[in-house]
Write an enzyme that holds these catalytic residues in place. Sequence first.
Site, PDB file in Angstrom:
ATOM      1  N   HIS A  33       0.852  -1.193  -0.089  1.00 44.40           N
ATOM      2  CA  HIS A  33      -0.077  -0.204   0.070  1.00 44.40           C
ATOM      3  C   HIS A  33       1.007   1.376  -0.383  1.00 44.40           C
ATOM      4  O   HIS A  33       0.408   2.171   0.769  1.00 44.40           O
ATOM      5  CB  HIS A  33      -0.905   0.140   1.324  1.00 44.40           C
ATOM      6  CG  HIS A  33      -1.757  -1.264   1.406  1.00 44.40           C
ATOM      7  ND1 HIS A  33      -2.796  -1.297   0.478  1.00 44.40           N
ATOM      8  CD2 HIS A  33      -1.707  -2.326   2.130  1.00 44.40           C
ATOM      9  CE1 HIS A  33      -3.528  -2.588   0.883  1.00 44.40           C
ATOM     10  NE2 HIS A  33      -2.787  -3.299   1.645  1.00 44.40           N
ATOM     11  N   ARG A  36       6.644   2.847   0.643  1.00 42.67           N
ATOM     12  CA  ARG A  36       7.775   3.738   0.756  1.00 42.67           C
ATOM     13  C   ARG A  36       7.624   5.112   1.872  1.00 42.67           C
ATOM     14  O   ARG A  36       8.592   5.551   2.142  1.00 42.67           O
ATOM     15  CB  ARG A  36       8.131   4.071  -0.368  1.00 42.67           C
ATOM     16  CG  ARG A  36       7.362   5.103  -1.346  1.00 42.67           C
ATOM     17  CD  ARG A  36       7.949   5.438  -2.471  1.00 42.67           C
ATOM     18  NE  ARG A  36       7.196   6.154  -3.462  1.00 42.67           N
ATOM     19  CZ  ARG A  36       5.855   5.804  -4.253  1.00 42.67           C
ATOM     20  NH1 ARG A  36       5.468   4.423  -3.969  1.00 42.67           N
ATOM     21  NH2 ARG A  36       5.023   6.937  -4.964  1.00 42.67           N
ATOM     22  N   ARG A  68      10.594  -0.538 -10.056  1.00 41.21           N
ATOM     23  CA  ARG A  68      10.969   0.690 -10.264  1.00 41.21           C
ATOM     24  C   ARG A  68      11.609   0.895 -11.702  1.00 41.21           C
ATOM     25  O   ARG A  68      11.918   1.906 -12.047  1.00 41.21           O
ATOM     26  CB  ARG A  68      11.985   1.516  -9.190  1.00 41.21           C
ATOM     27  CG  ARG A  68      11.059   1.671  -7.938  1.00 41.21           C
ATOM     28  CD  ARG A  68      11.954   2.201  -6.955  1.00 41.21           C
ATOM     29  NE  ARG A  68      11.185   2.033  -5.731  1.00 41.21           N
ATOM     30  CZ  ARG A  68      11.364   3.087  -4.751  1.00 41.21           C
ATOM     31  NH1 ARG A  68      12.560   3.873  -4.727  1.00 41.21           N
ATOM     32  NH2 ARG A  68      10.813   3.186  -3.544  1.00 41.21           N
TER      33      ARG A  68
END
Length: 82
Positions: A33, A36, A68
């Site tokens: 969720h 980071r 990423r």
Amino acid sequence: MYLSTKSSLGIETVSGAKKAFDAGASAIVVSNHGGRVLDQTPATAEVLERIVEWNQGRMKIFVDGGIRQGTDIFKALAMGAD
């Protein structure tokens, strides 16, 4: 494969995967969720391996975080994500 009413989103633990399976899910999305921005939330890669080990092909497993760059997709697939 597409997400349907038999899919469960936001799984972070083996116990969450078990609950989703017991409820009839045919697929889960491993997600922290947006971890980071949250302290002490494990990365999806940290929990994915344990969930895959438990799953043993029972459900499809998708990942929605920790990607990423393109090589991260291959890493998730190598760890057992679908």
